[in-house]
Design an enzyme around this catalytic site. Sequence first.
Site, PDB file in Angstrom:
ATOM      1  N   GLU A  40       0.816  -1.217   0.000  1.00 18.69           N
ATOM      2  CA  GLU A  40       0.000   0.000   0.000  1.00 18.69           C
ATOM      3  C   GLU A  40       0.850   1.268   0.000  1.00 18.69           C
ATOM      4  O   GLU A  40       0.496   2.254  -0.650  1.00 18.69           O
ATOM      5  CB  GLU A  40      -0.954   0.001   1.199  1.00 18.69           C
ATOM      6  CG  GLU A  40      -2.009  -1.109   1.176  1.00 18.69           C
ATOM      7  CD  GLU A  40      -2.925  -1.039  -0.038  1.00 18.69           C
ATOM      8  OE1 GLU A  40      -2.959   0.004  -0.714  1.00 18.69           O
ATOM      9  OE2 GLU A  40      -3.597  -2.051  -0.319  1.00 18.69           O
ATOM     10  N   THR A  46       0.622   5.626  -7.259  1.00 19.06           N
ATOM     11  CA  THR A  46       1.504   4.887  -8.151  1.00 19.06           C
ATOM     12  C   THR A  46       0.716   3.755  -8.788  1.00 19.06           C
ATOM     13  O   THR A  46      -0.005   3.041  -8.097  1.00 19.06           O
ATOM     14  CB  THR A  46       2.701   4.323  -7.365  1.00 19.06           C
ATOM     15  OG1 THR A  46       3.368   5.397  -6.711  1.00 19.06           O
ATOM     16  CG2 THR A  46       3.668   3.587  -8.274  1.00 19.06           C
ATOM     17  N   TYR A 123      -7.027   6.092   3.662  1.00 16.22           N
ATOM     18  CA  TYR A 123      -7.117   5.019   2.673  1.00 16.22           C
ATOM     19  C   TYR A 123      -6.290   3.805   3.114  1.00 16.22           C
ATOM     20  O   TYR A 123      -6.785   2.668   3.157  1.00 16.22           O
ATOM     21  CB  TYR A 123      -6.654   5.476   1.268  1.00 16.22           C
ATOM     22  CG  TYR A 123      -6.343   4.254   0.441  1.00 16.22           C
ATOM     23  CD1 TYR A 123      -7.371   3.513  -0.131  1.00 16.22           C
ATOM     24  CD2 TYR A 123      -5.042   3.750   0.366  1.00 16.22           C
ATOM     25  CE1 TYR A 123      -7.120   2.331  -0.805  1.00 16.22           C
ATOM     26  CE2 TYR A 123      -4.782   2.564  -0.295  1.00 16.22           C
ATOM     27  CZ  TYR A 123      -5.825   1.866  -0.875  1.00 16.22           C
ATOM     28  OH  TYR A 123      -5.574   0.688  -1.506  1.00 16.22           O
ATOM     29  N   ASP A 141     -10.170   5.285  -2.643  1.00 16.68           N
ATOM     30  CA  ASP A 141      -9.039   5.696  -3.476  1.00 16.68           C
ATOM     31  C   ASP A 141      -9.594   6.276  -4.773  1.00 16.68           C
ATOM     32  O   ASP A 141     -10.807   6.487  -4.904  1.00 16.68           O
ATOM     33  CB  ASP A 141      -8.105   4.509  -3.737  1.00 16.68           C
ATOM     34  CG  ASP A 141      -8.701   3.531  -4.727  1.00 16.68           C
ATOM     35  OD1 ASP A 141      -9.949   3.471  -4.834  1.00 16.68           O
ATOM     36  OD2 ASP A 141      -7.939   2.833  -5.422  1.00 16.68           O
ATOM     37  N   CYS A 202     -18.406  -0.348 -20.190  1.00 19.23           N
ATOM     38  CA  CYS A 202     -19.725  -0.446 -19.556  1.00 19.23           C
ATOM     39  C   CYS A 202     -20.470  -1.723 -19.952  1.00 19.23           C
ATOM     40  O   CYS A 202     -21.305  -2.221 -19.190  1.00 19.23           O
ATOM     41  CB  CYS A 202     -20.566   0.776 -19.899  1.00 19.23           C
ATOM     42  SG  CYS A 202     -19.853   2.329 -19.300  1.00 19.23           S
TER      43      CYS A 202
END
Length: 348
Positions: A40, A46, A123, A141, A202
């Site tokens: 993390e 990144t 987060y 995030d 989608c």
Amino acid sequence: MKNADLSAFSSLLMAWNRNFNRRAMPWKGIKDPYKIWMSEIILQQTRVDQGEKYYTDFIASYPTISQLANANEEDVFRKWQGLGYYNRCRNMIVTAKFIHTENDAIFPDDYDSILALKGVGEYTAAAISSFAFNLPYAVVDGNVVRVLSRVFSLHASYFDATGKKAIQALAQTLIDKKEPGKYNQAIMDLGATICKPQQPDCSSCPLTLICQARLTDSIASFPIKKERKPLKERPFHFLVFHTTSTIYLTKRSGNDIWKDLHTFYCIETEKLTQKLLPDFINTRELNKPLVLTQILSHQKITGYFYLIPLQTATSLKSLNLISVKKTAINKIAFPKLILSFFENNQYL
DNA sequence: AAACCGGGGTT
DNA sequence: AACCCAGGTTT
């Protein structure tokens, strides 16, 4: 928004995760909080593709938090070299030492203690809590902001205080309380592989029938973007002092770019004048510099590299430089711009 | 609340 | 050239 959509969201997402999500990453499904934490920190701002090899290298070099805590710091920065946001690396070292020495090398297992770690924000605390300890904290995030903004056509911006709170509250409402880790992983995977920033797929999305942006054909309007500011210009004049065997460096400090990394003696100025130079250098003696530029997210660095060969280093005393054998520069951590300079100067 | 912190891939 | 990435800390 409709309550029906709120309850449908999570079940549709989890079903997609079970039946269709094939995204694989080295840290996915791992329970070791140290490894999750490592992944993390590396992945903050990144991309996964970019961070993967760093994660693999760090875990191979430092399999436990105690080995990281006891590592040579320059070696750690050297491994981080090229990843950027070097504060992350220093905070990682601070946290590893803290857990090793102050917490019997045991990673904290509650949200508040995890959040208190240096380099860990909301987060990352939610990610570690849910992945390692199955605690029900929703991650928010860039992926989550994008998915929720589109599905619920949120006109709130994540980049102001009230909008951020609203989106976090919505995320926390939606999380699967029984499998928070799987849920958090699923929504980020969906954002990364289906509900992408550009050209979202989608037709493959499990949420397409409840997606308000999709239903109103306004996907491009979500999420609300942050306004971008112009790049700050940073003219860096580097005096590259060197003898036949040795090169002279400085370690950057303060709260500025490239903290804790090494560069050459640096004078930041638009125009290099005599009084800005060390006494023993005359502007007329300077050769034409090699000019290398680098565009970063927030600033444009222009590096002017002046090669200054010396017979002896006695004149450098007052500059407090670090002397390094030219054969040993591969032990030192540099920012990318300096690495580019070395690539252009094999003869150094 | 706003500023600051890298580097790179994608479009 | 614009966008944005498994964000966080400092002021």
